[in-house]
Motif scaffolding. Sequence first.
Motif, PDB file in Angstrom:
ATOM      1  N   LEU A   6      46.083  16.789  42.410  1.00 24.46           N
ATOM      2  CA  LEU A   6      45.277  18.010  42.490  1.00 24.46           C
ATOM      3  C   LEU A   6      46.109  19.242  42.170  1.00 24.46           C
ATOM      4  O   LEU A   6      45.616  20.188  41.558  1.00 24.46           O
ATOM      5  CB  LEU A   6      44.678  18.166  43.892  1.00 24.46           C
ATOM      6  N   ARG A   7      47.386  19.222  42.535  1.00 22.85           N
ATOM      7  CA  ARG A   7      48.268  20.365  42.291  1.00 22.85           C
ATOM      8  C   ARG A   7      48.512  20.606  40.800  1.00 22.85           C
ATOM      9  O   ARG A   7      48.953  21.687  40.415  1.00 22.85           O
ATOM     10  CB  ARG A   7      49.610  20.155  42.984  1.00 22.85           C
ATOM     11  N   GLN A   8      48.257  19.626  39.966  1.00 19.38           N
ATOM     12  CA  GLN A   8      48.494  19.754  38.532  1.00 19.38           C
ATOM     13  C   GLN A   8      47.271  20.242  37.779  1.00 19.38           C
ATOM     14  O   GLN A   8      47.315  20.441  36.574  1.00 19.38           O
ATOM     15  CB  GLN A   8      48.946  18.417  37.963  1.00 19.38           C
ATOM     16  N   LYS A   9      46.166  20.462  38.488  1.00 22.93           N
ATOM     17  CA  LYS A   9      44.923  20.866  37.841  1.00 22.93           C
ATOM     18  C   LYS A   9      44.735  22.372  37.929  1.00 22.93           C
ATOM     19  O   LYS A   9      44.996  22.993  38.946  1.00 22.93           O
ATOM     20  CB  LYS A   9      43.736  20.160  38.496  1.00 22.93           C
ATOM     21  N   GLU A  10      44.278  22.950  36.823  1.00 26.28           N
ATOM     22  CA  GLU A  10      44.000  24.375  36.773  1.00 26.28           C
ATOM     23  C   GLU A  10      42.645  24.651  37.424  1.00 26.28           C
ATOM     24  O   GLU A  10      41.686  23.913  37.212  1.00 26.28           O
ATOM     25  CB  GLU A  10      43.983  24.833  35.315  1.00 26.28           C
ATOM     26  N   ILE A  11      42.576  25.708  38.211  1.00 20.13           N
ATOM     27  CA  ILE A  11      41.332  26.069  38.889  1.00 20.13           C
ATOM     28  C   ILE A  11      40.629  27.156  38.082  1.00 20.13           C
ATOM     29  O   ILE A  11      41.226  28.185  37.750  1.00 20.13           O
ATOM     30  CB  ILE A  11      41.600  26.564  40.315  1.00 20.13           C
ATOM     31  N   ILE A  12      39.356  26.917  37.761  1.00 20.45           N
ATOM     32  CA  ILE A  12      38.534  27.863  37.011  1.00 20.45           C
ATOM     33  C   ILE A  12      37.374  28.306  37.888  1.00 20.45           C
ATOM     34  O   ILE A  12      36.653  27.473  38.439  1.00 20.45           O
ATOM     35  CB  ILE A  12      37.976  27.226  35.713  1.00 20.45           C
ATOM     36  N   ASN A  13      37.191  29.624  38.005  1.00 24.70           N
ATOM     37  CA  ASN A  13      36.054  30.171  38.744  1.00 24.70           C
ATOM     38  C   ASN A  13      34.859  30.222  37.794  1.00 24.70           C
ATOM     39  O   ASN A  13      34.888  30.938  36.795  1.00 24.70           O
ATOM     40  CB  ASN A  13      36.393  31.565  39.272  1.00 24.70           C
ATOM     41  N   THR A  14      33.805  29.488  38.103  1.00 23.46           N
ATOM     42  CA  THR A  14      32.632  29.435  37.215  1.00 23.46           C
ATOM     43  C   THR A  14      31.842  30.746  37.231  1.00 23.46           C
ATOM     44  O   THR A  14      31.092  31.001  36.301  1.00 23.46           O
ATOM     45  CB  THR A  14      31.692  28.274  37.603  1.00 23.46           C
ATOM     46  N   CYS A  15      32.020  31.576  38.240  1.00 26.04           N
ATOM     47  CA  CYS A  15      31.314  32.862  38.307  1.00 26.04           C
ATOM     48  C   CYS A  15      31.879  33.867  37.304  1.00 26.04           C
ATOM     49  O   CYS A  15      31.143  34.695  36.771  1.00 26.04           O
ATOM     50  CB  CYS A  15      31.395  33.454  39.711  1.00 26.04           C
ATOM     51  N   THR A  16      33.193  33.785  37.044  1.00 23.79           N
ATOM     52  CA  THR A  16      33.850  34.752  36.159  1.00 23.79           C
ATOM     53  C   THR A  16      34.461  34.103  34.920  1.00 23.79           C
ATOM     54  O   THR A  16      34.962  34.811  34.050  1.00 23.79           O
ATOM     55  CB  THR A  16      34.974  35.488  36.914  1.00 23.79           C
ATOM     56  N   CYS A  17      34.459  32.776  34.870  1.00 22.31           N
ATOM     57  CA  CYS A  17      35.119  32.008  33.795  1.00 22.31           C
ATOM     58  C   CYS A  17      36.612  32.321  33.726  1.00 22.31           C
ATOM     59  O   CYS A  17      37.236  32.233  32.680  1.00 22.31           O
ATOM     60  CB  CYS A  17      34.454  32.252  32.450  1.00 22.31           C
ATOM     61  N   LYS A  18      37.195  32.690  34.852  1.00 27.42           N
ATOM     62  CA  LYS A  18      38.595  33.092  34.931  1.00 27.42           C
ATOM     63  C   LYS A  18      39.435  31.973  35.549  1.00 27.42           C
ATOM     64  O   LYS A  18      39.004  31.322  36.497  1.00 27.42           O
ATOM     65  CB  LYS A  18      38.679  34.347  35.798  1.00 27.42           C
ATOM     66  N   SER A  19      40.635  31.790  35.008  1.00 26.22           N
ATOM     67  CA  SER A  19      41.577  30.847  35.581  1.00 26.22           C
ATOM     68  C   SER A  19      42.238  31.492  36.790  1.00 26.22           C
ATOM     69  O   SER A  19      42.699  32.631  36.727  1.00 26.22           O
ATOM     70  CB  SER A  19      42.639  30.473  34.554  1.00 26.22           C
ATOM     71  N   LEU A  20      42.271  30.759  37.905  1.00 27.57           N
ATOM     72  CA  LEU A  20      42.907  31.256  39.120  1.00 27.57           C
ATOM     73  C   LEU A  20      44.303  30.685  39.304  1.00 27.57           C
ATOM     74  O   LEU A  20      45.035  31.109  40.187  1.00 27.57           O
ATOM     75  CB  LEU A  20      42.043  30.913  40.344  1.00 27.57           C
ATOM     76  N   GLY A  21      44.668  29.717  38.469  1.00 26.09           N
ATOM     77  CA  GLY A  21      45.973  29.079  38.588  1.00 26.09           C
ATOM     78  C   GLY A  21      45.837  27.672  39.135  1.00 26.09           C
ATOM     79  O   GLY A  21      44.778  27.072  39.091  1.00 26.09           O
TER      80      GLY A  21
END
Length: 87
Positions: A6-21
């Motif tokens: 899980l630590r190797q996966k990029e987190i994307i906010n679907t509300c803003t289409c922004k990568s959170l890291g």
Amino acid sequence: MRLCELRQKEIINTCTCKSLGCPVDFEFDCKTGKIQSMIVPIPGKFCCFWGKENEYIIPWNCIVQIGDDIILVELKEEHCCRKGHSF
């Protein structure tokens, strides 16, 4: 799936289409053993090297989908931002 995966996966906010890291840590309930939230340093910060910086605390129930490379979350970023030791 292991936490290290899980630590190797990029987190994307679907509300803003922004990568959170990528998540660097997890909070879990000691009684149930279930993950409660993911902790993600705000991009551009080095929380591991310079002490506790600003970070996102993403509740586990905000996860929409976990894919091969990314984790999709749906959240309002201003509600899950924690600054230093002010909480």
